[in-house]
Design an enzyme around this catalytic site. Structure first.
Site, mmCIF file in Angstrom:
data_model
loop_
_atom_site.group_PDB
_atom_site.id
_atom_site.type_symbol
_atom_site.label_atom_id
_atom_site.label_comp_id
_atom_site.label_asym_id
_atom_site.label_seq_id
_atom_site.Cartn_x
_atom_site.Cartn_y
_atom_site.Cartn_z
ATOM 1 N N LYS A 12 26.666 -13.775 -55.229
ATOM 2 C CA LYS A 12 27.418 -15.042 -55.184
ATOM 3 C C LYS A 12 27.398 -15.670 -56.570
ATOM 4 C CE LYS A 12 27.707 -19.395 -52.529
ATOM 5 N NZ LYS A 12 27.117 -20.201 -51.431
ATOM 6 N N SER A 72 30.377 -22.071 -47.851
ATOM 7 C CA SER A 72 30.847 -21.792 -49.199
ATOM 8 C C SER A 72 30.720 -20.337 -49.619
ATOM 9 C CB SER A 72 30.059 -22.640 -50.204
ATOM 10 O OG SER A 72 28.697 -22.221 -50.241
ATOM 11 N N SER A 101 26.344 -22.673 -45.319
ATOM 12 C CA SER A 101 27.175 -21.858 -46.207
ATOM 13 C C SER A 101 26.928 -20.364 -46.138
ATOM 14 C CB SER A 101 26.999 -22.316 -47.665
ATOM 15 O OG SER A 101 27.735 -23.496 -47.867
#
Lengths: 494, 500, 95
Positions: free
Chosen positions: A79, A160, A184
């Site tokens: 990420k 997210s 998330s």
């Protein structure tokens, strides 16, 4: 030999060790999938050379008969919230476009030390603020899933960690890192039919992760199976003296401890998670989940978490308050973008830089956070929220006197179309209604896929455990995984 | 305890000034408060900066134990309440010397609570009245970096070497009522910090600086509106700020105006303060607990170690010097005013007692007198301090022992001392080498005495006629003839005998 | 509590985010909507409840006082928009 990109982390690891294929074969297969999936916009930066380098190192080690690292031969996605030395790290913001850290986050360093290779930096909601991956400066991530029946709407991969979820579901990587502040990891996992676990707050070091809300942020893995999550988490967690909130505890052998035998365990079903108007398909899946856990030997009890309805508003005070302060460092002085209008003074430069560098959702949260901390409002908002947060944590403690884990839905709906909820921030925030309470209490929580809804989209179940009891969470996840038999995958259209 | 009589004479009568000081003292530590970068003074720009200090994304603070310990020890030294549970808060504002966009400080739960410091209102006079100044709190916080404005025509340069260095903010109550009290308070505080070793107190290097809060009121009235003059870096300037601000405020009020609550800057060249408008909009600091840090919980063992490691403090030391060592109040005050002086004196004392095989009390007076007159006089003349004194306490003790056991006279001692200053030589060796050992040989002295008296028969007559003062003349002549090496006591005795 | 345009501008200024009038106006209902919603927390009885301080019980560790970092000026300045002579450079500040 089946397609290498269909293999799980465990299968890649074991197959590589057994000599079924080389690490380079695996890396090349995933690199090829990444290169062919631009339409999904899952990666901000692709690093095929890093994946190959790690693979070659693994192959060399194997050829030399050296002891193999735990993730030797496994390429993963990172990420883009984790700072990676020498590789641009943006948090999906314009602000950090071009920022190349001179340091490596603790979690990513642990993964590389464990032999994993990096396929690239995964797209996300800007500064991890969002639930649909529509706030990225680098464009929306498109879910690989489509509604059945010819509806071609581009769907949200959740957020997210939407780049992570979409990339795993689309077989661009077997596993990826995520971070979870209010859901998330779990909500995007649910939206894309994969699994993901947010461990107990403090298990994974926050050092080197671009901060959103310090008291909530927690890294965790995302992958297609519960076992893969256990493997990944073992190689991400661990005490870090550089993070004051890191837990100084041994990392349990979660993979070795996996067992879907839940005899003797009590599963709590919090009644407040079944509000009026809960999506019927989700309610039905939840009921199936209860049956699966019973089938695995668990006893089911009803519990109450009376302050559940206040979790989301509590979160939307605390997280923006912390974010407003955490993001103050983005000022155009030491790194990142700078906007210096003609004749601007220092403070003008700040205001221009931040206006340019932050997207609308980030600005909105900074402003809310600034407001709730400002003179005259601090006690009414922030102090009150921290008190309610204590009550929410106490709710969980009391519930856990009666049970060992909780089972709830992960999200109130399946994936929605991009653009559908963007106009109404509040409607977007409601996506996290089931995931936020465990975040506020710092508890381990996991999403596992349970089935598809009527439109052919994945739905997830959430397991919440006691602090530090990731093992029970993983085990319950495994029990569901075995019984749900979730094998659906998005049809390739990209 | 006494009421200050310092008053400002205004057109409308007398005004009283009310002063509180917020002193920022750099904690003595090798590394910074939340990072492992060095704190040394004067390094190349941005070399003593870690990624934490530069507030790179994802960097996190971990507190330095020594900084916490020094704050606790300082609190103990002023008899303050030590809070076993404290917490760090963020003070949010934007400035180029503040990389995080917030300063980690302590607002809601400081590590040290209320304490007090006794000041002497006249440093020169140890019998002058004392006054107790209340301390509101001490908290620990990060220092900011430094901005340089004069290196480029259109740019300011940022150096983060100081960014993150630990400071103690020591906040007094508004208990001071005159420039002298403010000065005495700051001096005393510096003395205590140096004794404790928690701050070097070097105001010229910025290790210690004061924000001076001043307001005026008619005696006995409610507190007036105060101004805060920032970063004043000497005792003298603090006193000047109080004086200037007090009279400025009186002028404003008597002209019918209002004192504006604001931040001001002191200009030492013009000896005036001016408003600092640039920081005006930064008043809403949005303090909240730093979520990157946990509450600071101090256990009993930690506190006990802090207590055990405290040295004898200046007030206690001064009393002991007076009571146990029999020193005058003045000497005790001067010797204890600086930790370094007391340390030097005590080394001198210990060595003196050892070589003379006496108690410290028995050698204290001579040691104090020698240090304060002979040594200080010499150091002043040479432009040196105790720190770089060419004479060590051991040398001093040896010299004093030579006097005490009659090996040399006081007069010869002065000569020996001069040689020690010049050459760094040992007093015993100098005495031997130069043959300065004094003689008590009565035969030799008697011969000289006889000669002196014979040479000055007229003066002997005058002496016998009642001019007693001439005795000293005979002593001097005898000593001179013996090159100062005669034992003065023996000279006295023999002269008295010879003169009948 | 409801916030007006002036408040929005003040928050934006405190946040050091420049906003146009139109942007600020658009934010008024948006922020009011969110703030109005979070204000429901006011109805929770928190008598005797201490605000949460640590999510998971944990003690603040303290570091030893040793120089273990620094001397990395190149790394510190590597990403600077403007670095000169070993300093970060910003528009001239008048104090």
């Amino acid at each position: 030999m089946s397609d290498l990109t269909d293999l799980t982390v465990a299968e890649i690891r074991d197959g590589f060790r057994a000599g079924d294929f080389s690490a380079r074969d695996v890396a090349e297969a995933f690199n090829a999938n990444v290169a062919a999936a631009k339409a999904l916009n899952t990666f901000i930066v692709e690093t095929p050379e890093k994946a190959l380098a790690a693979a070659d190192a693994a192959d060399r080690a194997k050829a030399a008969g050296e002891a193999l690292k735990p993730l030797a031969g496994v390429p993963i996605g990172m990420k883009d919230l984790f700072c990676t030395q020498g590789v641009q790290t943006t948090a999906a913001s314009h602000m950090l476009e071009g920022f190349t850290p001179t340091y490596e986050s603790t979690v990513s360093a642990k993964l590389w030390d464990a032999g994993a290779g990096m396929l690239g930096k995964l797209n996300l909601d800007q500064f991890a603020m969002g639930s649909s991956n529509e706030t990225s400066y680098f464009g929306n991530v498109i879910s690989p899933w489509k509604r059945k029946g010819g509806d071609n709407a581009a769907l949200a991969p959740g957020g997210s960690s939407g780049g992570s979820s979409a990339a795993i579901a689309a077989r661009l990587c077997p596993a990826a890192t995520g971070t979870d502040t209010g859901g998330s990891i779990r909500q995007p996992a649910a939206f894309t039919g994969i699994s993901g676990i947010k461990p107990t707050y403090g298990r994974c070091s926050r050092w080197g992760i671009v901060a959103f809300a310090s008291s909530l942020d927690q890294a965790g893995p995302m992958a297609r199976t519960v076992r893969d999550n256990a493997i990944m988490l073992e190689n991400m967690a661990g005490f870090d003296p550089r993070d004051s909130t890191s837990l100084d505890l041994e990392v349990p052998k979660w993979e070795a401890g996996l067992s879907s035998d839940l005899r003797g365990k009590k599963v709590g079903i919090p009644k407040e998670y079944r509000p009026d108007g809960l999506n019927a398909e989700i309610a039905a899946l939840w009921d199936r989940g209860i049956e699966w856990l019973k089938d695995a030997g668990a006893e089911v009890v009803e519990v109450s978490l009376p302050h559940t309805k206040y979790a989301l508003p509590t979160y939307y005070i605390i997280a923006p308050a912390e974010a407003s302060s955490n993001l103050a460092r983005y000022d155009g002085v030491r790194y990142g973008q700078r906007d210096l209008p003609d004749g601007a003074g220092l403070q003008d430069m700040y205001a221009a830089t931040r206006a340019m560098g932050f997207g609308p959702e980030v600005k909105r949260r900074i402003m809310i956070g600034t407001y709730v901390l400002s003179a005259g409002f601090y006690d009414a908002y922030y102090t009150q929220a921290q008190k309610v947060r204590a009550l929410i944590a106490r709710d969980f403690e009391q519930a856990f006197e009666k049970c060992d884990l909780l089972l709830t839905p992960t999200a109130p709906s399946a994936s929605f179309a991009l653009g559908e909820k963007q106009a109404d921030p509040l409607a977007m925030y409601l996506n996290d209604v089931f995931t936020v309470p465990a975040s506020l209490a710092g508890l381990p929580a996991m999403a596992v896929p349970g089935g598809l809804d009527g439109q052919g989209l994945p739905l997830g179940l959430q397991i919440i455990g006691k602090a530090l009891d990731e093992q029970t969470v993983l085990n319950a996840g495994l029990a569901i995984e075995e019984r749900a038999g979730f094998a659906a995958r998005p049809e390739k259209w990209w | 305890m006494t009421e200050s009589t310092y008053r400002i004479q205004g057109a409308t009568g007398e005004w009283e000034v009310v002063i509180g000081l917020e002193v920022h003292a750099q904690v003595t530590s090798k590394a910074k408060l939340f990072s492992g970068a060095a704190t040394a003074f004067g390094a190349e720009p941005n070399t003593q900066v870690s990624l934490v200090d530069a507030a790179m994304p994802g960097m996190l603070p971990v507190p330095n134990r020594e900084c916490i310990r020094q704050a606790v020890r300082t609190g103990m030294a002023i008899n303050a309440q030590i809070n076993k549970w404290s917490r760090f808060d963020r003070k949010n504002y934007f400035y180029a010397d503040l990389p995080q966009g917030y300063q980690i400080s302590q607002l809601y739960h400081p590590i040290v609570g209320e304490g007090e410091i006794e000041i002497n209102l006249d440093e020169k006079n140890p019998d002058a009245e004392t006054k107790v100044i209340g301390i509101e709190r001490i908290h620990v916080e990060q220092d900011a970096g430094k901005l340089m404005h004069d290196q480029h025509p259109t740019r300011s340069y940022v150096d983060l070497n100081r960014s993150g260095v630990a400071l103690m903010e020591i906040v007094s109550k508004p208990d001071m009522r005159s420039p002298a009290e403010a000065g005495a308070y700051l001096s005393k505080l510096r003395t205590i910090l140096r004794y404790v070793g928690s701050c070097d107190g070097n105001m010229d290097q910025g290790s210690m600086r004061a924000d001076v809060n001043v307001s005026v009121r008619k005696p006995g009235a409610e507190f007036g509106t105060r101004t805060e003059t920032k970063n004043v870096n000497s005792v003298r300037f603090v006193m000047a700020v109080v004086e200037y601000e007090a009279s400025r405020q009186v002028d404003v009020l008597e002209a019918g105006g209002k004192v504006v609550q604001e931040t001001r800057l002191y200009d030492p060249d013009k000896n005036e303060t001016r408003s600092m408008r640039s920081k005006e909009d930064a008043h809403d600091y949005r303090y909240f607990p730093d979520p990157d840090l946990l509450p600071l919980e101090l256990d009993d063992a930690f506190l006990e170690e802090c207590r055990q490691s405290l040295p004898e403090l200046p007030d206690a030391k001064r009393l002991r010097y007076e009571k146990d060592l029999g020193l005058s109040a003045y000497n005790a005050a001067v010797l204890t005013a600086e930790a370094d002086t007391a340390r030097w004196f005590e080394a001198l004392l210990a060595e003196g007692a050892r070589v003379q095989k006496k108690s410290e009390g028995e050698v204290a007076k001579a040691s104090a007198n020698w240090l304060l007159s002979e040594l200080y006089g010499a150091l002043n003349r040479l432009g040196k301090t105790l720190d770089d004194s060419p004479v060590t306490p051991e040398d001093g003790a040896e010299l004093l022992a030579l006097i005490a056991d009659g090996t040399i006279s006081g007069t010869i001692a002065k000569q020996v001392f001069e040689i020690m200053l010049e050459t760094g030589g040992k007093p015993g060796a100098i005495v031997e080498e130069k043959g300065l050992r004094q003689t008590s040989d009565t035969g030799a002295i008697e011969a000289v005495v006889a000669e002196v008296l014979a040479r000055n028969a007229d003066k002997v007559e005058q002496y016998k006629g009642g001019k007693d003062a001439l005795f000293g003349f005979f002593v001097g002549q005898t000593m001179k003839a013996m090159q100062g090496k005669a034992n003065p006591q023996v000279v006295n005795e023999l002269l008295k005998k010879a003169l009948g | 509590m409801s916030i007006d345009l002036q408040t929005v501008k003040k928050i934006a200024s405190l946040s050091r985010i420049s906003v146009t009038d139109a942007e600020a106006e658009a934010m008024v209902p948006e922020l009011n909507n969110i703030l109005g919603w979070v204000e429901q927390l006011g109805e929770v009885d928190v008598t005797g409840v201490q605000p949460m301080t640590a999510v998971i019980p944990n003690h603040q560790r303290l570091r030893d006082d040793a120089v273990t970092d620094g001397n990395v000026r190149d790394k510190v300045l590597a990403n600077a928009p403007q670095a000169e002579h070993g300093f970060f450079a910003v528009p001239k500040v008048i104090e």
